[in-house]
Design a protein around this motif. Structure first.
Motif, PDB file in Angstrom:
ATOM      1  N   SER A  61      -5.147   9.813  25.181  1.00 45.43           N
ATOM      2  CA  SER A  61      -5.467  10.312  26.668  1.00 45.43           C
ATOM      3  C   SER A  61      -4.349  11.253  26.555  1.00 45.43           C
ATOM      4  O   SER A  61      -4.329  12.409  26.126  1.00 45.43           O
ATOM      5  CB  SER A  61      -5.183   9.151  27.730  1.00 45.43           C
ATOM      6  OG  SER A  61      -5.675   9.659  28.754  1.00 45.43           O
ATOM      7  N   SER A  62      -3.556  11.283  27.847  1.00 41.45           N
ATOM      8  CA  SER A  62      -2.555  12.458  28.316  1.00 41.45           C
ATOM      9  C   SER A  62      -1.450  12.895  26.876  1.00 41.45           C
ATOM     10  O   SER A  62      -0.965  13.806  26.947  1.00 41.45           O
ATOM     11  CB  SER A  62      -1.940  12.186  29.654  1.00 41.45           C
ATOM     12  OG  SER A  62      -2.798  12.133  30.458  1.00 41.45           O
ATOM     13  N   SER A  89     -15.500   7.062  33.574  1.00 35.17           N
ATOM     14  CA  SER A  89     -15.000   8.323  33.351  1.00 35.17           C
ATOM     15  C   SER A  89     -15.759   9.417  34.293  1.00 35.17           C
ATOM     16  O   SER A  89     -16.856   9.496  34.331  1.00 35.17           O
ATOM     17  CB  SER A  89     -14.854   9.037  32.100  1.00 35.17           C
ATOM     18  OG  SER A  89     -16.043   9.282  31.497  1.00 35.17           O
ATOM     19  N   GLY A 122     -11.939  12.139  31.298  1.00 35.42           N
ATOM     20  CA  GLY A 122     -10.758  12.159  31.907  1.00 35.42           C
ATOM     21  C   GLY A 122     -10.573  11.321  33.066  1.00 35.42           C
ATOM     22  O   GLY A 122     -10.619   9.985  32.843  1.00 35.42           O
ATOM     23  N   GLU A 123     -10.487  11.777  34.062  1.00 35.02           N
ATOM     24  CA  GLU A 123     -10.245  10.924  35.431  1.00 35.02           C
ATOM     25  C   GLU A 123     -11.069   9.666  35.536  1.00 35.02           C
ATOM     26  O   GLU A 123     -12.630   9.762  35.389  1.00 35.02           O
ATOM     27  CB  GLU A 123     -10.270  11.694  36.806  1.00 35.02           C
ATOM     28  CG  GLU A 123      -9.053  12.778  36.731  1.00 35.02           C
ATOM     29  CD  GLU A 123      -7.888  12.218  36.861  1.00 35.02           C
ATOM     30  OE1 GLU A 123      -7.617  11.229  37.465  1.00 35.02           O
ATOM     31  OE2 GLU A 123      -7.116  13.057  36.275  1.00 35.02           O
ATOM     32  N   ASP A 133      -3.430  14.757  24.820  1.00 34.18           N
ATOM     33  CA  ASP A 133      -3.534  16.284  25.217  1.00 34.18           C
ATOM     34  C   ASP A 133      -2.120  16.902  25.165  1.00 34.18           C
ATOM     35  O   ASP A 133      -2.117  18.386  24.801  1.00 34.18           O
ATOM     36  CB  ASP A 133      -3.812  16.176  26.645  1.00 34.18           C
ATOM     37  CG  ASP A 133      -5.148  15.513  27.023  1.00 34.18           C
ATOM     38  OD1 ASP A 133      -6.242  15.347  26.179  1.00 34.18           O
ATOM     39  OD2 ASP A 133      -5.362  15.003  28.052  1.00 34.18           O
ATOM     40  N   SER A 143      -0.784  13.298  33.284  1.00 34.07           N
ATOM     41  CA  SER A 143      -0.468  14.724  32.286  1.00 34.07           C
ATOM     42  C   SER A 143       0.288  15.683  32.979  1.00 34.07           C
ATOM     43  O   SER A 143       1.119  16.453  32.157  1.00 34.07           O
ATOM     44  CB  SER A 143      -2.061  15.520  32.243  1.00 34.07           C
ATOM     45  OG  SER A 143      -2.262  15.977  33.412  1.00 34.07           O
ATOM     46  N   TYR A 194      -4.922  22.609  29.195  1.00 26.82           N
ATOM     47  CA  TYR A 194      -6.310  22.538  29.246  1.00 26.82           C
ATOM     48  C   TYR A 194      -7.044  23.947  29.463  1.00 26.82           C
ATOM     49  O   TYR A 194      -6.480  24.708  29.915  1.00 26.82           O
ATOM     50  CB  TYR A 194      -6.642  21.587  30.507  1.00 26.82           C
ATOM     51  CG  TYR A 194      -5.967  20.313  30.376  1.00 26.82           C
ATOM     52  CD1 TYR A 194      -6.649  19.192  29.713  1.00 26.82           C
ATOM     53  CD2 TYR A 194      -5.120  20.063  31.089  1.00 26.82           C
ATOM     54  CE1 TYR A 194      -6.070  18.069  29.320  1.00 26.82           C
ATOM     55  CE2 TYR A 194      -4.281  18.765  30.927  1.00 26.82           C
ATOM     56  CZ  TYR A 194      -4.997  17.728  30.440  1.00 26.82           C
ATOM     57  OH  TYR A 194      -4.365  16.532  30.364  1.00 26.82           O
ATOM     58  N   ASP A 248     -12.414  16.683  29.724  1.00 25.92           N
ATOM     59  CA  ASP A 248     -11.305  17.711  29.548  1.00 25.92           C
ATOM     60  C   ASP A 248     -11.455  18.427  28.263  1.00 25.92           C
ATOM     61  O   ASP A 248     -11.474  17.670  27.248  1.00 25.92           O
ATOM     62  CB  ASP A 248      -9.958  17.071  29.562  1.00 25.92           C
ATOM     63  CG  ASP A 248      -9.469  16.522  31.092  1.00 25.92           C
ATOM     64  OD1 ASP A 248     -10.019  17.097  32.127  1.00 25.92           O
ATOM     65  OD2 ASP A 248      -8.952  15.506  31.155  1.00 25.92           O
ATOM     66  N   THR A 257     -12.288  21.844  32.508  1.00 20.59           N
ATOM     67  CA  THR A 257     -12.409  20.343  32.875  1.00 20.59           C
ATOM     68  C   THR A 257     -13.942  20.402  33.658  1.00 20.59           C
ATOM     69  O   THR A 257     -14.094  21.136  34.549  1.00 20.59           O
ATOM     70  CB  THR A 257     -11.467  19.852  33.809  1.00 20.59           C
ATOM     71  OG1 THR A 257     -10.144  19.912  33.126  1.00 20.59           O
ATOM     72  CG2 THR A 257     -11.824  18.418  34.326  1.00 20.59           C
TER      73      THR A 257
END
Length: 453
Positions: free
Chosen positions: A367-368, A414, A397-398, A371, A279, A297, A418, A300
């Motif tokens: 995903s990113s 995950s 997310g991560e 975002d 991101s 964001y 986020d 999170t």
């Protein structure tokens, strides 16, 4: 939403992959327990799409079914349990079969495809097959593939692709279509395919090992590049992957310097085929597009676990402060990272792009990349043209990657959720475009209708 698994898919035509290591009942049970433990401990809210009780029931059912088989391979294991992962409706939690397939001499499916609720369509012909067809098949709908009709194809794709909704699962499946072809649809080295306009083709397939000897082309898919059309006063920045931040910064600097030198007043950013990544690349691009401090964001949610702590200790490239903060968290609890203080400053006015910006998005924007699209819209950086992004504005997310002890498949889980800037608890959807249309037509529409030359 719970959907019943169609276990009948397991008996579709034989795959082209070699069935190597067999798994004993004990090994299957150990890997099942490993998966459940990983999801329970690592994921923030794994059972929002299906209750834990129902999830365990489906895992046990899949285990019982696979243990009825006299022999069971790694592929059988994937076929049995990936549909249960899909029930979690988490686009990041899944069994990864790609690494396994990449080590086999798989068939190369001739086309890149677009998948939606309307069907499977040809996007382009792969380089290895450029000389195999005398006509352009782009845009044609596949109605039958090796005697399997389009309805069955779509049912299978949505049951084996992880995602937050049926729509996003189908659209995300295009990234794995070559895998799925080798897993479920092959019946020898000939592809029998029918298109909606009546064309029927029998295509001799190329294996991975044959690719270099057949094609002399050296095509490299770039993560990002741009083209300037000076006479029509626009540039198209094609952004396929949020990758390689160190190269991205000088790339952006060069691009915006050239746009300024050429007097270009219209920039089209194409993220229709962008599955995401780091991101930070979105932050770097936004610096040139917005005029006030920003954040992609709101917050999170982070699940603290011993599993992720061990994973992060072994990871390269993680910020030492981030690692230290995470290691201090109490395992089993969920923390909140407030991004309101992590504000990023835009570039100076003389560096920013001050013309018109158009962002092209689609169901393949995840995903990113999704975002970034949300922040682009929130900060009114320009107009979004195309269709709703596949990635949601509240999304997992991560990811923690864990290798199962016996099958050796990787389980992605995950570990964060986020909340994009401006998102509320009820925003379970993708980024909505300002001008909604079929994503494939968005570039032509922008150039012909929106840009004043």
């Amino acid at each position: 939403m719970f959907r019943k698994i169609l276990y009948s898919f397991v008996i579709l035509p034989c795959i082209a992959l070699a069935q190597t290591a067999e798994m004993t009942p004990k090994q299957v049970r150990e890997d099942v327990g490993f998966m459940i433990k990983s999801i329970d401990e690592v994921s923030v809210d794994p059972y929002s799409g299906i209750s834990r009780k129902k999830f365990i029931f489906e895992m046990q059912k899949a285990e019982k079914d696979i243990l009825k088989q006299k022999k069971r391979s790694i592929v059988d294991f994937y076929k049995a349990f990936q549909p249960v992962m899909v029930m979690l409706e988490d686009g990041h939690t899944e069994l990864n079969i790609s690494d396994y397939i990449s080590k086999t001499d798989y068939f190369i499916f001739p086309f890149l495809v677009r998948v939606s609720e309307d069907g499977v369509f040809v996007k382009s012909t792969k380089s290895s097959y450029h000389e195999a067809f005398t006509e352009d098949l782009k845009g044609l709908k596949i109605t039958d593939m090796n005697s399997i009709n389009s309805t069955k194809i779509l049912e299978l794709l949505q049951h084996y692709t992880s995602g937050e909704s049926k729509k996003s699962r189908l659209e995300l499946s295009e990234y794995f279509f070559n895998n799925y072809y080798n897993l479920f649809f092959t019946k020898g080295n000939i592809l029998e395919i029918t298109f909606d306009q009546g064309q029927k083709l029998e295509i001799p397939l190329i294996r991975k090992s044959e690719k270099k000897s057949i094609t002399s082309r050296n095509i490299v898919t770039k993560s990002y590049y741009y083209e300037v059309t000076k006479e029509k006063n626009y540039a198209v920045f094609t952004f396929r992957q949020f990758a390689d931040i160190e190269k991205f910064r000088p790339f952006l600097a060069q691009m915006f310097l050239e746009l300024k030198a050429e007097g270009i007043q219209n920039l089209i950013i194409d993220i229709r085929d962008n599955g995401g990544g780091n991101s930070e690349l979105g932050d770097e691009l936004l610096k040139y597009l917005v005029s006030k401090p920003f954040s992609q964001y709101e917050k999170t949610l982070v699940k603290y676990s011993d599993i992720r702590k061990e994973y992060l200790r072994k990871s390269s490239g993680i910020d030492s402060t981030e690692l230290k903060n995470y290691l201090q968290g109490i395992s089993g609890t969920v923390g909140v990272i407030d991004h309101s203080k992590n504000i990023i400053e835009p570039k100076d006015k003389n560096e920013r792009f001050t013309g018109n910006v158009y962002l092209l998005a689609s169901g393949q924007t995840f995903s990113s990349a999704a975002d970034f699209a949300n922040a682009f819209k929130f900060y009114k950086a320009g107009k979004i043209i195309g269709s709703e992004t596949g990635g949601f504005i509240i999304s997992p997310g991560e990811v923690v990657n864990r290798q199962l002890p016996n099958s050796k498949l990787f389980l992605n889980v995950s570990s964060t959720i986020d909340f994009n800037i401006g998102a509320t608890e009820h925003d379970r959807h993708g980024v909505m475009p300002d001008i909604q249309m079929e994503a494939g037509k968005a570039l032509d529409y922008t150039v012909e209708r929106l840009i004043k030359q």
